[in-house]
Design a protein around this motif. Sequence first.
Motif, PDB file in Angstrom:
ATOM      1  N   LEU A   4       2.024  83.051  26.404  1.00 13.72           N
ATOM      2  CA  LEU A   4       2.141  82.004  25.327  1.00 13.72           C
ATOM      3  C   LEU A   4       2.022  80.460  25.879  1.00 13.72           C
ATOM      4  O   LEU A   4       1.333  79.747  24.893  1.00 13.72           O
ATOM      5  CB  LEU A   4       3.624  82.232  25.075  1.00 13.72           C
ATOM      6  CG  LEU A   4       4.128  83.335  24.117  1.00 13.72           C
ATOM      7  CD1 LEU A   4       5.683  83.437  24.022  1.00 13.72           C
ATOM      8  CD2 LEU A   4       3.497  83.340  22.803  1.00 13.72           C
ATOM      9  N   ARG A   8      -0.685  78.181  23.617  1.00 13.46           N
ATOM     10  CA  ARG A   8      -0.340  76.804  22.982  1.00 13.46           C
ATOM     11  C   ARG A   8      -1.130  75.664  23.640  1.00 13.46           C
ATOM     12  O   ARG A   8      -1.266  74.841  22.819  1.00 13.46           O
ATOM     13  CB  ARG A   8       1.231  76.760  23.517  1.00 13.46           C
ATOM     14  CG  ARG A   8       2.338  77.327  22.480  1.00 13.46           C
ATOM     15  CD  ARG A   8       3.657  76.685  22.675  1.00 13.46           C
ATOM     16  NE  ARG A   8       4.100  76.792  24.191  1.00 13.46           N
ATOM     17  CZ  ARG A   8       4.951  77.936  24.871  1.00 13.46           C
ATOM     18  NH1 ARG A   8       5.399  78.766  23.971  1.00 13.46           N
ATOM     19  NH2 ARG A   8       5.154  77.899  25.973  1.00 13.46           N
ATOM     20  N   TYR A 270      -1.221  83.797  19.025  1.00  7.41           N
ATOM     21  CA  TYR A 270       0.027  83.236  19.612  1.00  7.41           C
ATOM     22  C   TYR A 270       1.144  84.286  18.829  1.00  7.41           C
ATOM     23  O   TYR A 270       1.913  84.478  19.503  1.00  7.41           O
ATOM     24  CB  TYR A 270       0.161  81.877  18.822  1.00  7.41           C
ATOM     25  CG  TYR A 270       1.383  81.313  19.516  1.00  7.41           C
ATOM     26  CD1 TYR A 270       1.708  80.800  20.725  1.00  7.41           C
ATOM     27  CD2 TYR A 270       2.321  81.013  18.459  1.00  7.41           C
ATOM     28  CE1 TYR A 270       3.100  79.997  20.882  1.00  7.41           C
ATOM     29  CE2 TYR A 270       3.806  80.619  18.884  1.00  7.41           C
ATOM     30  CZ  TYR A 270       3.976  80.101  20.050  1.00  7.41           C
ATOM     31  OH  TYR A 270       5.251  79.307  20.322  1.00  7.41           O
TER      32      TYR A 270
END
Length: 294
Positions: A4, A8, A270
Amino acid sequence: MPSLKEVRSRISSIISTQQITKAMKMVAAAKLRRAQDSIIQMRPYAQKLSEMLSTVAAGAELAAESPYNQVRPVERVLLIVITSDRGLAGAFNTNVIKEALSLINSRYAEQARRGNVEILAIGKKGAEAFQRRGFTVNTTYIDTFLALSFAKVRTAAEEVMNAFTAGKYDQVLIVFNEFKNVATQIIRSEQFLPIVSAPTHSATKTANVNYIFEPSEEEIITEMIPKTLKIQLYKAVLESNASEHGARMTAMDKATDNAGELLKELKLVYNRTRQAAITKEILEIVGGAEALKN
């Protein structure tokens, strides 16, 4: 599957890039409006001046005797290559450089082999490209676009014209992008010197007319030919300037769209990664609860 944190980070990076490309597109659009107005106003004047010269020259013997009309065996060649100072304009610079190299390879290969092909670069990108390839490059006017003006281009034209009349070059060509619209630029290669006779319809009709010249025939021809040459080079520079901003605006618009598409894909990745992480945590909790029961 990426973590993640990695996704990001990529999303944040692409959002920053998209903001930059949007800003560059807006700047290019503002500059394009001014550049487009300049070339649209210049074209009728340049065309009418050429027509006047053709009409007068059709009935004037002095035009053929002008030092700018002297055709000599082509031993030494100068290419005026007009590019931009910066990149991020799609294939704008690449196309001009390719056209110039194609001309050299197809028409002036023997002269290039003897080192008799020189480049006058207007714009840094062209200068850098031909210096890397070992050509002799005149870099006096590479900063022309920093403060574009007729005075600066006129100085370049006068230097080239003086070099031609002195016999330093036997032929001079201009390679540039002609502005058609925001999305389209047309590569042009025009002979600058010696002057190419291109009689218009009016010139053909009036070729046998006896003119009365005021002031003298010699004075008119002597004044018009250099002025027409300077305007020809200035027009090519303005065409290239408008083409550059149009090409950059189009390139930045596509880059912004591509960044948007990439953001959509990354957001899907994501969400999938986040869902997978949540599912994994739930399974671990359930597994732990079952283990406690047992």
